[in-house]
Design an enzyme around this catalytic site. Structure first.
Site, short mmCIF file in Angstrom:
data_model
loop_
_atom_site.label_atom_id
_atom_site.label_comp_id
_atom_site.label_asym_id
_atom_site.label_seq_id
_atom_site.Cartn_x
_atom_site.Cartn_y
_atom_site.Cartn_z
N THR A 234 11.26 -3.29 1.99
CA THR A 234 10.43 -4.22 2.73
C THR A 234 10.98 -5.63 2.54
OG1 THR A 234 8.17 -4.88 3.20
CG2 THR A 234 8.63 -4.37 0.90
N LEU B 183 0.83 -1.21 0.00
CA LEU B 183 0.00 0.00 0.00
C LEU B 183 0.86 1.26 0.00
CD1 LEU B 183 -2.86 -0.80 2.53
CD2 LEU B 183 -3.11 -0.27 0.11
N SER B 184 2.18 1.07 0.02
CA SER B 184 3.07 2.24 0.07
C SER B 184 2.92 3.15 -1.15
CB SER B 184 4.52 1.80 0.23
OG SER B 184 4.67 1.19 1.48
N ASP C 89 10.15 2.33 11.05
CA ASP C 89 9.20 1.41 11.71
C ASP C 89 9.13 1.73 13.21
OD1 ASP C 89 8.30 -0.05 9.57
OD2 ASP C 89 9.84 -1.59 9.73
N ASN D 121 14.45 0.37 6.74
CA ASN D 121 13.24 0.38 5.90
C ASN D 121 13.17 1.64 5.02
OD1 ASN D 121 12.36 2.38 7.71
ND2 ASN D 121 10.23 1.72 7.54
N GLY E 83 10.67 -11.17 16.10
CA GLY E 83 11.21 -11.04 14.75
C GLY E 83 11.60 -9.60 14.43
N LYS F 216 15.28 -6.01 4.19
CA LYS F 216 15.53 -5.04 5.27
C LYS F 216 16.89 -5.21 5.97
CE LYS F 216 10.92 -3.67 6.68
NZ LYS F 216 10.00 -3.53 7.80
N TYR G 45 -1.81 -5.15 9.88
CA TYR G 45 -2.79 -4.16 9.42
C TYR G 45 -3.73 -4.70 8.34
CZ TYR G 45 0.74 -3.28 5.81
OH TYR G 45 1.67 -3.42 4.80
N GLY H 54 6.36 -12.03 20.29
CA GLY H 54 7.10 -12.21 19.04
C GLY H 54 8.47 -11.56 19.18
P1 NAP Z 1 9.29 -11.95 11.25
O1 NAP Z 1 10.60 -11.25 11.27
O2 NAP Z 1 9.14 -13.19 10.43
O3 NAP Z 1 8.95 -12.33 12.78
C1 NAP Z 1 7.78 -12.99 13.12
C2 NAP Z 1 7.79 -13.36 14.61
O4 NAP Z 1 6.57 -14.03 14.88
C3 NAP Z 1 8.90 -14.32 15.01
O5 NAP Z 1 9.24 -14.10 16.35
C4 NAP Z 1 8.21 -15.68 14.83
O6 NAP Z 1 8.78 -16.70 15.59
C5 NAP Z 1 6.85 -15.35 15.38
N1 NAP Z 1 5.83 -16.28 14.93
C6 NAP Z 1 5.53 -16.62 13.65
N2 NAP Z 1 4.51 -17.51 13.64
C7 NAP Z 1 4.19 -17.76 14.94
C8 NAP Z 1 3.23 -18.58 15.57
N3 NAP Z 1 2.41 -19.34 14.86
N4 NAP Z 1 3.17 -18.56 16.92
C9 NAP Z 1 4.00 -17.81 17.64
N5 NAP Z 1 4.94 -16.99 17.10
C10 NAP Z 1 5.02 -16.96 15.76
O7 NAP Z 1 8.12 -11.00 10.79
P2 NAP Z 1 8.02 -9.42 11.05
O8 NAP Z 1 8.61 -8.69 9.90
O9 NAP Z 1 8.52 -9.13 12.40
O10 NAP Z 1 6.43 -9.18 10.94
C11 NAP Z 1 5.56 -9.57 11.99
C12 NAP Z 1 4.19 -8.95 11.74
O11 NAP Z 1 4.27 -7.54 11.87
C13 NAP Z 1 3.64 -9.24 10.34
O12 NAP Z 1 2.28 -9.54 10.45
C14 NAP Z 1 3.82 -7.92 9.61
O13 NAP Z 1 2.82 -7.71 8.63
C15 NAP Z 1 3.66 -6.92 10.75
N6 NAP Z 1 4.34 -5.65 10.44
C16 NAP Z 1 3.57 -4.54 10.44
C17 NAP Z 1 4.14 -3.31 10.16
C18 NAP Z 1 3.27 -2.09 10.15
O14 NAP Z 1 3.69 -1.06 9.60
N7 NAP Z 1 2.09 -2.14 10.76
C19 NAP Z 1 5.51 -3.22 9.89
C20 NAP Z 1 6.28 -4.38 9.92
C21 NAP Z 1 5.68 -5.61 10.20
P3 NAP Z 1 9.96 -17.63 14.97
O15 NAP Z 1 11.19 -16.79 14.94
O16 NAP Z 1 10.03 -18.77 15.92
O17 NAP Z 1 9.50 -18.03 13.60
#
Ligand code: NAP
Length: 351
Positions: free
Chosen positions: A139, A95-96, A180, A164, A205, A143, A289, A203
């Site tokens: 993205t 959506l950017s 972010d 980012n 990540g 990153k 989101y 979480g």
């Molecule tokens: P990421 O780096 O892949 O990290 C995901 C985290 O969630 C990791 O700690 C992972 O654990 C954990 N996880 C995944 N599946 C799981 C499950 N079933 N149960 C428990 N923990 C679980 O992803 P990310 O970039 O941080 O993104 C995370 C979320 O934030 C996404 O939904 C993304 O869309 C959102 N986000 C939103 C914005 C915004 O502007 N609103 C910006 C960035 C990201 P493991 O390491 O064990 O796999």
């Protein structure tokens, strides 16, 4: 003469741009999703016309006429138009472009923001001067890898371990930063007092890291819970927080709970990462989101807990980028209205 060729790499797109530059009597059409930015920029380079989709697309990567005119304003692009974009893989649902281009229209800026499907980062970096890109959002999955190409980086982005936002300086050097973390800060500002508050981050990540640094910087007391203890420990150590075991959540009390996992994100919007009994707090924020109102936020609202959608973070991180590049205040109201409207329309269409 018309040349339509599938752009399989960014290098192919660049060759088409060069071809467009050669003659005004030539129509250069890079096809496919990788070719989309060059499809639009070839007009700037002198291509006599561009094709757009009206009903069904007649070639791969064709952009709808509505987006060609209203979103990218292809007919207005000149050599003076500043070019920005977002790089990622996949990139089609970002959506950017809507966020940034809406801002340019509302603020009367001669700039365009394009989605670059980037498989190999080095190909894109090499092509920057040809595209004339002045800045780009980064993205998944680039990153972290982006650091290798930066000439300078904001220290906080370095500590978070993710970039980012990249600004291309006049001399071509690349400056990286991270909005972010500002997105998290601004999404929560005014909704709760962060200094001294107890926050649970679920979480560990990339997004969790940005959130953890933002919250720690704002003076919150961080408690981190992740399915892998080692990941939670590493993040807790980096921000001076504590690790919390999932089994203790039912009895623990926090000021705020933040979900930084993708659990509950479209197309799995029917599930939530935490149980209702694990939400013992005054505010719940979901970083997801899509959808705007996740299952987790619905559960929280049903318990009378205030909620903050990841859409607020998405808007705030994008607006911070916009302001960094335009050096002025963003037309926030217009951007909010259009981006939230698009997210709502998407949800309505889906369900
Ligand atoms: P990421 O780096 O892949 O990290 C995901 C985290 O969630 C990791 O700690 C992972 O654990 C954990 N996880 C995944 N599946 C799981 C499950 N079933 N149960 C428990 N923990 C679980 O992803 P990310 O970039 O941080 O993104 C995370 C979320 O934030 C996404 O939904 C993304 O869309 C959102 N986000 C939103 C914005 C915004 O502007 N609103 C910006 C960035 C990201 P493991 O390491 O064990 O796999």
């Amino acid at each position: 003469m018309k040349v339509a060729a599938m752009a399989r790499t960014i290098g192919d797109s660049v060759r088409m741009l060069r071809m467009a530059r050669k003659s005004e009597r030539l129509v250069a059409i890079p096809m496919g999703e990788i070719g989309l930015p060059a499809r639009i920029l070839s007009l700037r380079e002198g291509s006599a016309l561009a094709y757009a989709q009206v009903a069904a697309a007649t070639a791969p990567g064709q952009v709808h006429l509505r987006d060609m005119k209203n979103l990218y304003r292809a007919h207005r692009i000149t050599q003076k138009t500043r070019v920005y974009g977002v790089i990622g893989n996949p990139i089609g649902h970002s959506l950017s472009p809507l966020l940034h281009n809406t801002g340019y229209v509302a603020a009367g800026k001669d700039a365009v923001y394009l989605p670059f499907l980037v498989e190999r980062l080095d190909d894109f970096i090499k092509a920057l001067p040809e595209f004339g890109v002045a800045g780009f959002s980064v993205t998944l999955p680039h990153k972290e890898a982006m650091f290798r190409y930066l000439d300078e980086c904001e220290p906080l982005a370095e500590r978070i371990g993710a970039v980012n936002t990249v600004t291309v300086r006049r001399n071509g050097s690349l400056y990286g930063s991270n909005t972010d973390y500002l997105g998290i800060q601004r999404a929560l500002e005014g909704k709760m007092k962060l200094r001294g508050s107890r926050v649970l981050l679920f979480g560990a990540g990339g997004a969790a890291r940005a959130a953890a640094f933002a919250l720690a910087k704002a003076g919150a007391e961080l408690h981190i819970c992740a399915r892998r203890d080692s990941a939670a420990r590493t993040l807790a150590r980096a921000v001076g927080g504590e690790v919390v075991k999932r089994a203790t959540l039912r009895k623990a009390r926090f000021d705020a709970v933040l979900n930084a996992t993708p659990v509950g994100m479209h197309p799995h919007a029917g599930i939530a990462p935490l149980l209702a009994e694990e939400l013992n707090c005054s505010l719940v924020m979901d970083l997801i989101y899509r959808p705007i109102q996740t299952k987790l936020l619905q559960k929280a609202a049903a318990r009378g807990i205030r909620t903050v959608s990841g859409a607020e973070m998405f808007l705030a991180q994008g607006i911070a980028q916009w302001e960094q590049w335009m050096s002025c205040r963003a037309p926030e109201k217009s951007i909010r209205r259009v981006v939230l409207g698009a997210l709502r329309a998407e949800e309505k269409h889906r369900w």
